[in-house]
Design a protein around this motif. Structure first.
Motif, PDB file in Angstrom:
ATOM      1  N   GLN A 190      -8.708   4.561  -0.829  1.00 29.83           N
ATOM      2  CA  GLN A 190      -8.580   3.488   0.357  1.00 29.83           C
ATOM      3  C   GLN A 190      -7.027   3.106   0.364  1.00 29.83           C
ATOM      4  OE1 GLN A 190     -11.030   2.258   2.175  1.00 29.83           O
ATOM      5  NE2 GLN A 190      -9.190   1.383   3.279  1.00 29.83           N
ATOM      6  N   HIS A 191      -6.251   3.102  -0.642  1.00 28.00           N
ATOM      7  CA  HIS A 191      -4.958   2.892  -0.417  1.00 28.00           C
ATOM      8  C   HIS A 191      -4.226   3.906   0.418  1.00 28.00           C
ATOM      9  CE1 HIS A 191      -4.874  -0.384  -3.380  1.00 28.00           C
ATOM     10  NE2 HIS A 191      -5.241   0.431  -4.388  1.00 28.00           N
TER      11      HIS A 191
ATOM     12  N   TYR B  16      -7.965   5.764  -5.576  1.00 33.69           N
ATOM     13  CA  TYR B  16      -6.840   5.342  -4.890  1.00 33.69           C
ATOM     14  C   TYR B  16      -6.954   5.808  -3.339  1.00 33.69           C
ATOM     15  CZ  TYR B  16      -4.899   4.367  -9.250  1.00 33.69           C
ATOM     16  OH  TYR B  16      -4.728   3.967 -10.580  1.00 33.69           O
TER      17      TYR B  16
ATOM     18  N   GLN C  67      -6.050   5.831   2.842  1.00 34.82           N
ATOM     19  CA  GLN C  67      -6.333   5.560   4.218  1.00 34.82           C
ATOM     20  C   GLN C  67      -5.389   4.652   4.909  1.00 34.82           C
ATOM     21  OE1 GLN C  67      -8.862   7.063   5.806  1.00 34.82           O
ATOM     22  NE2 GLN C  67      -8.410   5.854   7.638  1.00 34.82           N
ATOM     23  N   ASN C  68      -5.024   3.468   4.062  1.00 33.53           N
ATOM     24  CA  ASN C  68      -4.480   2.653   4.687  1.00 33.53           C
ATOM     25  C   ASN C  68      -3.039   2.816   4.922  1.00 33.53           C
ATOM     26  OD1 ASN C  68      -6.443   0.728   4.268  1.00 33.53           O
ATOM     27  ND2 ASN C  68      -5.833  -0.163   2.392  1.00 33.53           N
TER      28      ASN C  68
ATOM     29  N   ARG D   1      -5.627   9.322  11.328  1.00 34.24           N
ATOM     30  CA  ARG D   1      -6.753   8.685  10.602  1.00 34.24           C
ATOM     31  C   ARG D   1      -8.094   9.625  10.854  1.00 34.24           C
ATOM     32  NH1 ARG D   1      -5.930   2.641   9.490  1.00 34.24           N
ATOM     33  NH2 ARG D   1      -3.884   2.702   8.550  1.00 34.24           N
TER      34      ARG D   1
ATOM     35  N   VAL E 177     -12.481   8.211   3.400  1.00 30.73           N
ATOM     36  CA  VAL E 177     -12.955   7.591   2.146  1.00 30.73           C
ATOM     37  C   VAL E 177     -14.495   7.875   1.945  1.00 30.73           C
ATOM     38  CG1 VAL E 177     -13.413   5.278   1.094  1.00 30.73           C
ATOM     39  CG2 VAL E 177     -11.285   5.793   2.475  1.00 30.73           C
TER      40      VAL E 177
ATOM     41  N   SER F 242      -9.872   9.395  -6.946  1.00 27.68           N
ATOM     42  CA  SER F 242     -10.649   8.787  -5.897  1.00 27.68           C
ATOM     43  C   SER F 242     -10.492   7.232  -5.851  1.00 27.68           C
ATOM     44  CB  SER F 242     -12.007   9.327  -6.072  1.00 27.68           C
ATOM     45  OG  SER F 242     -12.523   8.819  -7.242  1.00 27.68           O
TER      46      SER F 242
ATOM     47  N   GLU G 124       0.798  -1.224   0.183  1.00 26.74           N
ATOM     48  CA  GLU G 124       0.097   0.011   0.070  1.00 26.74           C
ATOM     49  C   GLU G 124       0.962   1.218   0.044  1.00 26.74           C
ATOM     50  OE1 GLU G 124      -3.280   0.016  -0.239  1.00 26.74           O
ATOM     51  OE2 GLU G 124      -4.171  -1.885   0.593  1.00 26.74           O
TER      52      GLU G 124
ATOM     53  N   ASN H 299     -12.078   9.742   8.636  1.00 23.83           N
ATOM     54  CA  ASN H 299     -12.775   9.173   7.720  1.00 23.83           C
ATOM     55  C   ASN H 299     -12.505   9.826   6.324  1.00 23.83           C
ATOM     56  OD1 ASN H 299     -14.236   7.242   6.261  1.00 23.83           O
ATOM     57  ND2 ASN H 299     -16.214   7.982   6.994  1.00 23.83           N
TER      58      ASN H 299
END
Length: 185
Positions: A170-171, A168, A173-174, A181, A185, A166, A45, A183
């Motif tokens: 989630q990547h 990417y 966020q990870n 962090r 996503v 958009s 990631e 939210n």
């Protein structure tokens, strides 16, 4: 804190991602293609996000130079280090040095570079000496930087996929440290 990062990145690519800096693809297309190549290669990631954001320094500090900002590697890594871990920022910081390294260690690599990459090479220190190569190989993220540079070379093809930014998130966020962090996503 990551909402600020997401908004900044989205705005940068929306407003300036159309710029080309001597290549056949825009900065946005190049970023997405490099990330897609990283995904296809099964990268971590962190390395996917490094591939996505490796040239952000071009967008952060504009120059009048046709091929972009010669300091974009360090500029981008420094900026992103406020939010992202070294697994992302260090390959970004080292990717221009990886080009210098590959020119010194891979026969005919220089000939495969685009005109823009050859121009920036000359302004980023030129081909590494043997001593510089040995020193570079000791960098913690040496291998990741070389792999990122390979995707950088390949991600200039107008026929490659053009995923939206958009895609990417989630990547991203990870790889954001847990304590930063929210939210996104």
């Amino acid at each position: 804190m990551t909402t600020e990062l997401l908004n900044t990145l989205t705005n940068l690519y929306d407003e300036l991602g159309h710029m080309r800096y001597g290549e056949d693809v825009s900065q946005s297309q190049h970023a997405m293609q490099c990330a897609e190549l990283a995904i296809k290669d099964g990268a971590s990631e962190a390395l996917i996000i490094a591939a996505l954001l490796h040239d952000i320094g071009h967008l952060l500090e504009q120059t009048s130079i046709a091929y972009g900002n010669y300091r974009h590697d360090k500029l981008g890594a420094e900026y992103l280090s406020h939010w992202l871990p070294p697994e992302v920022t260090e390959p970004i910081r080292l990717h221009a040095q990886a080009k210098r390294y590959l020119c010194a260690t891979v026969p005919n690599y220089y000939e495969t570079l685009s005109a823009a990459s050859k121009d920036s090479l000359a302004n980023q220190g030129g081909v590494m000496s043997n001593l510089e190569c040995l020193s570079f190989e000791k960098e913690t993220y040496f291998k990741q930087a070389v792999q990122l540079r390979r995707w950088d070379d390949e991600g200039k093809d107008i026929t490659l996929s053009h995923e939206n930014f958009s895609g990417y998130l989630q990547h991203l966020q990870n790889v954001v440290p847990t304590n930063q962090r929210d939210n996104i996503v």
